[in-house]
Design a protein around this motif. Sequence first.
Motif, PDB file in Angstrom:
ATOM      1  N   MET A 135      39.095  65.433  59.246  1.00  0.00           N
ATOM      2  CA  MET A 135      39.861  66.678  59.161  1.00  0.00           C
ATOM      3  C   MET A 135      38.987  67.788  59.730  1.00  0.00           C
ATOM      4  SD  MET A 135      41.614  66.670  55.417  1.00  0.00           S
ATOM      5  CE  MET A 135      40.277  66.274  54.312  1.00  0.00           C
ATOM      6  N   PRO A 136      39.592  68.801  60.372  1.00  0.00           N
ATOM      7  CA  PRO A 136      38.763  69.877  60.942  1.00  0.00           C
ATOM      8  C   PRO A 136      38.382  70.962  59.927  1.00  0.00           C
ATOM      9  CG  PRO A 136      41.039  70.187  61.598  1.00  0.00           C
ATOM     10  CD  PRO A 136      41.012  68.924  60.758  1.00  0.00           C
ATOM     11  N   GLY A 137      38.465  70.655  58.653  1.00  0.00           N
ATOM     12  CA  GLY A 137      38.128  71.625  57.612  1.00  0.00           C
ATOM     13  C   GLY A 137      38.725  71.126  56.317  1.00  0.00           C
ATOM     14  N   LEU A 138      38.732  72.003  55.319  1.00  0.00           N
ATOM     15  CA  LEU A 138      39.242  71.601  54.006  1.00  0.00           C
ATOM     16  C   LEU A 138      40.725  71.964  53.900  1.00  0.00           C
ATOM     17  CD1 LEU A 138      37.244  72.474  50.793  1.00  0.00           C
ATOM     18  CD2 LEU A 138      39.690  72.192  50.818  1.00  0.00           C
ATOM     19  N   ASP A 139      41.550  71.026  53.560  1.00  0.00           N
ATOM     20  CA  ASP A 139      42.982  71.290  53.353  1.00  0.00           C
ATOM     21  C   ASP A 139      43.106  72.055  52.032  1.00  0.00           C
ATOM     22  OD1 ASP A 139      45.601  71.191  52.527  1.00  0.00           O
ATOM     23  OD2 ASP A 139      45.944  69.130  53.191  1.00  0.00           O
ATOM     24  N   PRO A 140      43.513  73.346  52.075  1.00  0.00           N
ATOM     25  CA  PRO A 140      43.487  74.154  50.842  1.00  0.00           C
ATOM     26  C   PRO A 140      44.452  73.677  49.765  1.00  0.00           C
ATOM     27  CG  PRO A 140      44.529  75.357  52.640  1.00  0.00           C
ATOM     28  CD  PRO A 140      43.980  74.106  53.236  1.00  0.00           C
ATOM     29  N   PHE A 141      45.376  72.745  50.138  1.00  0.00           N
ATOM     30  CA  PHE A 141      46.244  72.200  49.094  1.00  0.00           C
ATOM     31  C   PHE A 141      45.451  71.300  48.142  1.00  0.00           C
ATOM     32  CE2 PHE A 141      49.230  73.645  52.245  1.00  0.00           C
ATOM     33  CZ  PHE A 141      50.154  74.304  51.460  1.00  0.00           C
ATOM     34  N   TYR A 142      44.270  70.857  48.582  1.00  0.00           N
ATOM     35  CA  TYR A 142      43.342  70.190  47.649  1.00  0.00           C
ATOM     36  C   TYR A 142      42.556  71.302  46.938  1.00  0.00           C
ATOM     37  CZ  TYR A 142      44.355  65.746  49.985  1.00  0.00           C
ATOM     38  OH  TYR A 142      44.978  64.622  50.486  1.00  0.00           O
ATOM     39  N   THR A 143      43.248  71.982  46.054  1.00  0.00           N
ATOM     40  CA  THR A 143      42.695  73.214  45.467  1.00  0.00           C
ATOM     41  C   THR A 143      41.429  72.942  44.652  1.00  0.00           C
ATOM     42  OG1 THR A 143      44.984  73.907  45.354  1.00  0.00           O
ATOM     43  CG2 THR A 143      43.403  75.295  44.224  1.00  0.00           C
ATOM     44  N   GLU A 144      41.375  71.746  44.020  1.00  0.00           N
ATOM     45  CA  GLU A 144      40.159  71.398  43.260  1.00  0.00           C
ATOM     46  C   GLU A 144      38.942  71.404  44.185  1.00  0.00           C
ATOM     47  OE1 GLU A 144      42.878  69.559  43.434  1.00  0.00           O
ATOM     48  OE2 GLU A 144      43.570  69.008  41.421  1.00  0.00           O
ATOM     49  N   ALA A 145      39.155  70.980  45.425  1.00  0.00           N
ATOM     50  CA  ALA A 145      38.033  70.916  46.368  1.00  0.00           C
ATOM     51  C   ALA A 145      37.570  72.322  46.759  1.00  0.00           C
ATOM     52  CB  ALA A 145      38.431  70.112  47.610  1.00  0.00           C
ATOM     53  N   ILE A 146      38.520  73.268  46.854  1.00  0.00           N
ATOM     54  CA  ILE A 146      38.120  74.664  47.124  1.00  0.00           C
ATOM     55  C   ILE A 146      37.223  75.133  45.984  1.00  0.00           C
ATOM     56  CG2 ILE A 146      38.910  77.053  47.315  1.00  0.00           C
ATOM     57  CD1 ILE A 146      41.489  76.090  48.480  1.00  0.00           C
ATOM     58  N   CYS A 147      37.700  74.893  44.738  1.00  0.00           N
ATOM     59  CA  CYS A 147      36.924  75.332  43.554  1.00  0.00           C
ATOM     60  C   CYS A 147      35.541  74.689  43.581  1.00  0.00           C
ATOM     61  CB  CYS A 147      37.630  74.933  42.257  1.00  0.00           C
ATOM     62  SG  CYS A 147      39.248  75.648  42.068  1.00  0.00           S
ATOM     63  N   PHE A 148      35.530  73.387  43.872  1.00  0.00           N
ATOM     64  CA  PHE A 148      34.257  72.655  43.853  1.00  0.00           C
ATOM     65  C   PHE A 148      33.284  73.217  44.898  1.00  0.00           C
ATOM     66  CE2 PHE A 148      31.570  69.312  45.630  1.00  0.00           C
ATOM     67  CZ  PHE A 148      30.826  68.998  44.507  1.00  0.00           C
ATOM     68  N   PHE A 149      33.738  73.296  46.130  1.00  0.00           N
ATOM     69  CA  PHE A 149      32.788  73.677  47.183  1.00  0.00           C
ATOM     70  C   PHE A 149      32.377  75.149  47.068  1.00  0.00           C
ATOM     71  CE2 PHE A 149      34.261  69.738  49.308  1.00  0.00           C
ATOM     72  CZ  PHE A 149      33.006  69.165  49.506  1.00  0.00           C
ATOM     73  N   GLU A 150      33.281  76.019  46.608  1.00  0.00           N
ATOM     74  CA  GLU A 150      32.858  77.414  46.426  1.00  0.00           C
ATOM     75  C   GLU A 150      31.812  77.491  45.310  1.00  0.00           C
ATOM     76  OE1 GLU A 150      36.191  80.161  46.452  1.00  0.00           O
ATOM     77  OE2 GLU A 150      36.656  79.622  48.542  1.00  0.00           O
ATOM     78  N   ARG A 151      31.978  76.635  44.292  1.00  0.00           N
ATOM     79  CA  ARG A 151      30.981  76.576  43.206  1.00  0.00           C
ATOM     80  C   ARG A 151      29.637  76.080  43.738  1.00  0.00           C
ATOM     81  NH1 ARG A 151      28.037  77.503  39.950  1.00  0.00           N
ATOM     82  NH2 ARG A 151      27.906  76.932  37.740  1.00  0.00           N
ATOM     83  N   MET A 152      29.683  75.215  44.743  1.00  0.00           N
ATOM     84  CA  MET A 152      28.455  74.665  45.325  1.00  0.00           C
ATOM     85  C   MET A 152      27.831  75.644  46.325  1.00  0.00           C
ATOM     86  SD  MET A 152      28.039  71.779  43.809  1.00  0.00           S
ATOM     87  CE  MET A 152      29.007  72.191  42.367  1.00  0.00           C
ATOM     88  N   GLY A 153      28.446  76.816  46.495  1.00  0.00           N
ATOM     89  CA  GLY A 153      27.826  77.849  47.323  1.00  0.00           C
ATOM     90  C   GLY A 153      28.385  77.977  48.730  1.00  0.00           C
TER      91      GLY A 153
END
Length: 303
Positions: free
Chosen positions: A122-140
């Motif tokens: 994928m060319p980036g994070l699919d924002p519909f995987y909202t848990e992944a947004i939360c996770f990666f933003e938490r990781m900085g």
Amino acid sequence: MNYTIREIKYSDLGDITELCGSSMPRDSLTNSLLCQKIFDDNDFSNGSTLLAFSSGKLIGFIMAVIRQRENGKQGYIKLLATHPQYRRNGLARELYTRIENKFIENQIKSIRLFESWPNYYMPGLDPFYTEAICFFERMGYKKIGDTSNLSVELSDKNFSTDSEELEIKLGGINIRRAVSGDFDSTLNWIDKNFNAWRGEVEAAFKNNPISIHLAFRNNEIIAFSAYDTNNIGLGWFGPMGTTEAARGKGVGGILLKRCIADMQEIGYNKAIIPWVGPIPFYMHYINSKVDRIFWRYEKILES
Ligand SMILES: CC(C)(COP(=O)(O)OP(=O)(O)OC[C@H]1O[C@@H](n2cnc3c(N)ncnc32)[C@H](O)[C@@H]1OP(=O)(O)O)[C@@H](O)C(=O)NCCC(=O)NCCS
């Protein structure tokens, strides 16, 4: 929660496919596609794909790569999934931290998510995987932009370019499928004009038929288009490019349609035009529309 972590083995592919199936409902990864993403990646290395097991069951998976870029080494997280029943227990954090530490040992200065061209899912994070947004933003991670994949249904459509090709021929431009003897000249031209696409173009020359079409003026390449260079089996078009001096003459439109017609002939029902780019160009020639959007993320590592 008790679990063990180890490196990947070839025989794990089936379990990873199953895990991705239950973790990423917007995607359908197969053994063959995961094999392309993991073992067929030229930069695949031991220690960069980790699996977590609990009582013999695969519950977490991460894959990362390091690519040599013009400005130095770049780290990428290519895939990450935790089984839905085992989330919010720090598992993804543990897998991710091991990879980040490995990146730091390798003097990596920045990490990007999923966009690990030329071999990426994928060319980036699919924002519909909202848990992944939360996770990666938490990781900085910080969002650095967005992009999209377009798609077009192929059945019952005519992508013929006969009349346009006659016209362009009168202007001294010839278009044809690449043959194996074009390999060196095409790669030299790509290096001079679109060097980021070398890997994809090399991959297209491995296909049968070779999945590149070329445009020539005075026997010099002026443009190209390709397909099945990444995520083979999913109907991915691209890359394509026309030298600046040759733009605006319809060459790109013909090259695009030639590839799309090939994909129709192969039996794909749908073509994906990933990580665009000039949306109006694709909409004009093949009426492709936005199919998925992706948010691009980066983490700068402290030096
Ligand atoms: C994203 C994913 C891997 C996170 O896995 P996980 O094992 O639940 O993550 P962790 O427990 O290690 O989470 C670490 C931190 O991330 C953040 N986080 C993770 N999931 C979150 C959620 N659903 N809501 C809010 N924050 C979340 C939290 O800050 C969490 O720490 P905390 O629990 O102490 O608050 C998992 O949700 C997943 O597999 N999603 C589907 C796959 C996917 O989207 N992959 C990316 C596309 S390839």
